[in-house]
Design a protein around this motif. Structure first.
Motif: not given
Length: 109
Positions: A69-76
């Motif tokens: 989670t970075k800046n409220g965005r989830k990335r895999s």
């Protein structure tokens, strides 16, 4: 340049007959010549580059998917696993290969 030749003249690892009969009295070269008569130009096994993981799966590389989670965005992201891997070991070849040090030209173009 940088390399040194063998002291036993005319001895190939796969030849059926040795070169010198040991005129220099070197017992080590005589033993090497006698042992080389039993060598074969074929390779029947090789060391595998595959690994087993904890689950018993077999592959070259293993990855684990992680959620970041970075800046409220989830990335895999994929994280490479390098621990708890067991090498497959020595594998028998389906068809024998010719050894790289075989001293005969097989095909000339």
């Amino acid at each position: 340049m940088g390399g040194s030749g063998s002291k036993a003249k005319g001895v190939w690892p796969f030849s059926g007959s040795g070169g010198d009969s040991g005129n220099d009295g070197n017992e080590q070269s005589l033993a090497r010549m006698k042992a080389s008569r039993n060598a074969t130009p074929f390779v029947f096994t090789r060391r595998s580059s595959l690994y087993y993981d904890e689950d018993g799966d077999l592959a070259h590389e293993f990855y684990e998917e992680t959620v970041v989670t970075k800046n409220g965005r989830k990335r895999s992201k994929l994280k490479r696993i390098q621990k708890n891997l067991i090498p497959q070991g020595v594998v028998k070849l389906e068809h024998p290969c010719i050894h790289v040090d075989f001293p005969v030209i097989l095909c000339e173009v």
